[in-house]
Write an enzyme that holds these catalytic residues in place. Structure first.
Site, mmCIF file in Angstrom:
data_model
loop_
_atom_site.group_PDB
_atom_site.id
_atom_site.type_symbol
_atom_site.label_atom_id
_atom_site.label_comp_id
_atom_site.label_asym_id
_atom_site.label_seq_id
_atom_site.Cartn_x
_atom_site.Cartn_y
_atom_site.Cartn_z
ATOM 1 N N SER A 1 183.574 -39.771 74.068
ATOM 2 C CA SER A 1 182.605 -40.840 73.834
ATOM 3 C C SER A 1 181.293 -40.219 73.375
ATOM 4 O O SER A 1 180.962 -39.086 73.759
ATOM 5 C CB SER A 1 182.363 -41.641 75.116
ATOM 6 O OG SER A 1 181.276 -42.536 74.964
ATOM 7 N N TYR B 1 180.417 -41.658 84.135
ATOM 8 C CA TYR B 1 181.132 -41.797 82.862
ATOM 9 C C TYR B 1 180.657 -40.748 81.854
ATOM 10 O O TYR B 1 181.472 -40.077 81.209
ATOM 11 C CB TYR B 1 180.927 -43.192 82.296
ATOM 12 C CG TYR B 1 181.747 -43.479 81.061
ATOM 13 C CD1 TYR B 1 183.089 -43.851 81.166
ATOM 14 C CD2 TYR B 1 181.194 -43.375 79.788
ATOM 15 C CE1 TYR B 1 183.848 -44.099 80.030
ATOM 16 C CE2 TYR B 1 181.953 -43.633 78.648
ATOM 17 C CZ TYR B 1 183.274 -43.997 78.775
ATOM 18 O OH TYR B 1 184.038 -44.243 77.654
#
Length: 228
Positions: free
Chosen positions: A123, A136
């Site tokens: 990501s 995350y």
């Protein structure tokens, strides 16, 4: 047909990946729950946050599969909470699914991937963050580091790359605004198939030269200089 194992296939990016790949590969799918689609040849139910269950599933797959061409570590868990509201349990679950499971799967299946591919879905949050996304962001930063480490350990045997999506609209009911589209240098918000196309591109490379790299798929957002 060559066999490709993909995790996290039920929705969004994972669904788009298997929909794309099932046209050319024998797709082995792994997720916590059975998906409503059927873009796969074989499906295994597994909670990736449970290491014992994951190891059992790996043994089952190995008993039924003698070779793989690709492993796509796509499954991921996301939360956003103020730092002081985050729990150690939440941190450990996200790290387990987003980082530990890809490590375990890569280690287990590398011997079956002779001149094949490991593709990790990371990501752009590995490079930039919103407040409250520590678990995350840390997991995705670790995913990129895991990618280049694996590429060296498996050099000459397996190509290992990662893909870092930016804003990919996985909510089919959400319609992005004109402003949200315009924020992207591409002129639009990302779609799951944008990531699937890169996965397909990497799997088509059979000479092993592209390895240890991260491919940013964010419509140019991370290249945009922003002033206060």
């Amino acid at each position: 047909m060559k066999k490709v194992l993909v995790t996290g296939v039920s929705h969004g990016i994972g669904k788009a990946i298997v929909e794309k790949l099932c046209q050319q590969y024998h797709v082995i799918a792994l997720d916590k729950e059975m998906p409503t689609h059927h873009f796969f040849e074989r499906f295994y139910t597994c909670d990736l946050s449970n290491t014992h269950e994951l190891q059992q599933t790996i043994r089952q797959i190995k008993n039924e599969t003698d070779a793989l061409y690709g492993l796509v570590n796509n499954a991921g868990v996301f939360i956003r909470k103020p730092l002081w509201e985050q729990s150690l349990e939440g941190w450990e679950k996200i790290i387990a699914v987003n980082l530990t499971a890809p490590y375990i799967l890569s280690q287990a299946f590398a011997p079956l991937l002779n001149h094949g591919h490991i593709i990790n879905i990371a990501s752009t949050r590995a490079f930039m963050s919103e407040a409250g996304t520590e678990p995350y962001s840390a997991s995705k930063g670790g995913m990129i580091a895991l990618t280049h480490a694996l590429s060296i350990s498996l050099s000459g045997k397996v190509s290992v790359n990662s893909i870092s999506p930016g804003w990919i609209n996985t909510d089919e009911s959400y319609v992005a605004t004109v402003e949200e589209h315009a924020w992207h240098a591409s002129g639009r918000v990302g779609k799951p198939h944008d990531v699937a196309e890169v996965v397909s591109f990497l799997l088509e490379r059979e000479d092993g030269f592209i390895t240890g790299s991260d491919f940013v798929v964010d419509g140019g957002v991370s290249k945009k200089m922003v002033y206060p």
